[in-house]
Design a protein around this motif. Sequence first.
Motif, PDB file in Angstrom:
ATOM      1  N   ALA A 151       0.001   9.159  36.373  1.00 23.34           N
ATOM      2  CA  ALA A 151      -1.417   8.967  36.074  1.00 23.34           C
ATOM      3  C   ALA A 151      -1.632   8.428  34.665  1.00 23.34           C
ATOM      4  O   ALA A 151      -0.833   8.674  33.754  1.00 23.34           O
ATOM      5  N   ILE A 152      -2.727   7.678  34.489  1.00 25.25           N
ATOM      6  CA  ILE A 152      -3.074   7.144  33.183  1.00 25.25           C
ATOM      7  C   ILE A 152      -3.498   8.267  32.250  1.00 25.25           C
ATOM      8  O   ILE A 152      -3.122   8.305  31.077  1.00 25.25           O
ATOM      9  N   ARG A 153      -4.297   9.201  32.749  1.00 28.60           N
ATOM     10  CA  ARG A 153      -4.855  10.282  31.932  1.00 28.60           C
ATOM     11  C   ARG A 153      -4.037  11.561  32.052  1.00 28.60           C
ATOM     12  O   ARG A 153      -3.262  11.742  32.979  1.00 28.60           O
ATOM     13  N   GLY A 154      -4.273  12.466  31.103  1.00 29.91           N
ATOM     14  CA  GLY A 154      -3.745  13.808  31.238  1.00 29.91           C
ATOM     15  C   GLY A 154      -4.434  14.519  32.397  1.00 29.91           C
ATOM     16  O   GLY A 154      -5.464  14.063  32.909  1.00 29.91           O
ATOM     17  N   SER A 155      -3.878  15.653  32.810  1.00 28.49           N
ATOM     18  CA  SER A 155      -4.400  16.330  33.990  1.00 28.49           C
ATOM     19  C   SER A 155      -4.212  17.828  33.870  1.00 28.49           C
ATOM     20  O   SER A 155      -3.197  18.303  33.345  1.00 28.49           O
ATOM     21  N   LEU A 268     -19.794   5.198  32.111  1.00 29.40           N
ATOM     22  CA  LEU A 268     -19.235   6.492  32.519  1.00 29.40           C
ATOM     23  C   LEU A 268     -19.453   7.484  31.391  1.00 29.40           C
ATOM     24  O   LEU A 268     -19.036   7.246  30.256  1.00 29.40           O
ATOM     25  N   HIS A 269     -20.110   8.604  31.699  1.00 28.24           N
ATOM     26  CA  HIS A 269     -20.435   9.584  30.664  1.00 28.24           C
ATOM     27  C   HIS A 269     -19.309  10.609  30.510  1.00 28.24           C
ATOM     28  O   HIS A 269     -19.518  11.822  30.634  1.00 28.24           O
ATOM     29  N   MET A 270     -18.118  10.099  30.250  1.00 36.59           N
ATOM     30  CA  MET A 270     -16.946  10.935  29.971  1.00 36.59           C
ATOM     31  C   MET A 270     -16.128  10.210  28.926  1.00 36.59           C
ATOM     32  O   MET A 270     -16.019   8.981  28.964  1.00 36.59           O
ATOM     33  N   ASP A 271     -15.539  10.956  28.004  1.00 35.96           N
ATOM     34  CA  ASP A 271     -14.746  10.279  26.983  1.00 35.96           C
ATOM     35  C   ASP A 271     -13.342   9.998  27.501  1.00 35.96           C
ATOM     36  O   ASP A 271     -12.954  10.444  28.579  1.00 35.96           O
ATOM     37  N   ALA A 272     -12.592   9.264  26.702  1.00 35.14           N
ATOM     38  CA  ALA A 272     -11.265   8.808  27.128  1.00 35.14           C
ATOM     39  C   ALA A 272     -10.268   9.952  27.256  1.00 35.14           C
ATOM     40  O   ALA A 272      -9.191   9.765  27.845  1.00 35.14           O
ATOM     41  N   PRO A 306     -10.986   9.153  36.435  1.00 38.34           N
ATOM     42  CA  PRO A 306     -12.112   8.475  35.778  1.00 38.34           C
ATOM     43  C   PRO A 306     -11.609   7.252  35.001  1.00 38.34           C
ATOM     44  O   PRO A 306     -10.698   7.362  34.180  1.00 38.34           O
ATOM     45  N   ASN A 307     -12.201   6.097  35.262  1.00 43.41           N
ATOM     46  CA  ASN A 307     -11.739   4.858  34.626  1.00 43.41           C
ATOM     47  C   ASN A 307     -12.881   3.853  34.602  1.00 43.41           C
ATOM     48  O   ASN A 307     -13.135   3.167  35.595  1.00 43.41           O
ATOM     49  N   PRO A 308     -13.586   3.730  33.491  1.00 45.27           N
ATOM     50  CA  PRO A 308     -14.720   2.813  33.437  1.00 45.27           C
ATOM     51  C   PRO A 308     -14.328   1.348  33.403  1.00 45.27           C
ATOM     52  O   PRO A 308     -15.178   0.473  33.569  1.00 45.27           O
ATOM     53  N   GLY A 309     -13.036   1.055  33.198  1.00 50.24           N
ATOM     54  CA  GLY A 309     -12.605  -0.333  33.054  1.00 50.24           C
ATOM     55  C   GLY A 309     -12.174  -1.014  34.331  1.00 50.24           C
ATOM     56  O   GLY A 309     -11.619  -2.116  34.279  1.00 50.24           O
ATOM     57  N   VAL A 310     -12.425  -0.417  35.498  1.00 52.85           N
ATOM     58  CA  VAL A 310     -12.010  -1.055  36.745  1.00 52.85           C
ATOM     59  C   VAL A 310     -12.861  -2.295  37.019  1.00 52.85           C
ATOM     60  O   VAL A 310     -13.944  -2.470  36.453  1.00 52.85           O
ATOM     61  N   ALA A 311     -12.372  -3.145  37.906  1.00 50.40           N
ATOM     62  CA  ALA A 311     -13.128  -4.338  38.283  1.00 50.40           C
ATOM     63  C   ALA A 311     -14.396  -3.947  39.037  1.00 50.40           C
ATOM     64  O   ALA A 311     -14.488  -2.858  39.617  1.00 50.40           O
TER      65      ALA A 311
END
Length: 332
Positions: A151-155, A268-272, A306-311
């Motif tokens: 995964a890109i993010r921690g979990s 997206l109202h979540m931080d990175a 969560p990933n705001p940068g998707v197409a």
Amino acid sequence: MHDFLQQTLSGEAPRQRCGETPWLRWQWHDHGILQLDPLSDPRQALVLSAGIHGNETAPVEIMNSLIGALLRGEMALRHRVLAILGNPAALRANKRYLRHDVNRLFGGRWQQIDDCDEARRALRLEQAIEAFWLQGCKEDQPRWHLDLHTAIRGSWHTRFGVLPLNPQPWPDAFLHWLAAAGLEALVYHTAPGGTFTHFSCATFNAASCTLELGKALPFGANDLTQFAAAQQALTALLSGAPLPAPQQTPRRYRVVQQITRLSERFKLHMDAETRNFTAFPQGTLLAEDGETQYVVQQARECVLFPNPGVALGLRAGLMLVEEGAPAEALPR
């Protein structure tokens, strides 16, 4: 050919395209597509894939190690196996993808984008697993597809599996294997999608799962000891050895809504740093896209991917509810 990964990354076909060891016959079908057939009667048919996203390298290294042991005759093989490195061009570039996310293109969705390497690759992978399952499998032979990711993010759950929409009950042996592989949670999709595992499940009735096994890191930066449970379970599966005992029963989550990026106005109202499985209370504004708002509808919902940068038009996050647990048991 003793190094499946390096041969694939070279962009060249091996001089010898098929061969035999004391345990199996192997055949190179295409870049990153290798078939292994045991000399004894196979018990089941397994598609084992990794590298669908080119920056998720630990599963690629694990799979390459296992395939190398099989090709060198150091390990028995009990099943028919189609080993797939999904996106060789992205693996060379250490990028998730070059132009399009391959794991959103299956089920013919590659036809909806411009003609490019990743559209052609999705088609080639569809053709490869169709030939593998339909040309050499007995009707009663179990079909499994394990698609290995990080995964890109921690979990909050380091290792988890995502199961595609399936109207049939999942086989007990399959769920037991997922637990033995050290998965802490299982996420059950409730809608169709363009992933590789949804394609294999919906089209060929395969028991399939996307396994998220840790954090995405470049080649050479992975601590493979953190993936020991999955590697041991894969070794047992391929060789027919007894599975390691599961250390826990995976928690179960159900997808209740999808956040989709519809336009350039999406926010997206979540931080990175928001981790997968972070919980939000009812009424929380999760994202907005012009007049469209995504709000927590249940008492508590957990976010996944969560990933705001998707197409545009693609999933920017999933919202989950844990099954069989009180709200206070959810990760925060």
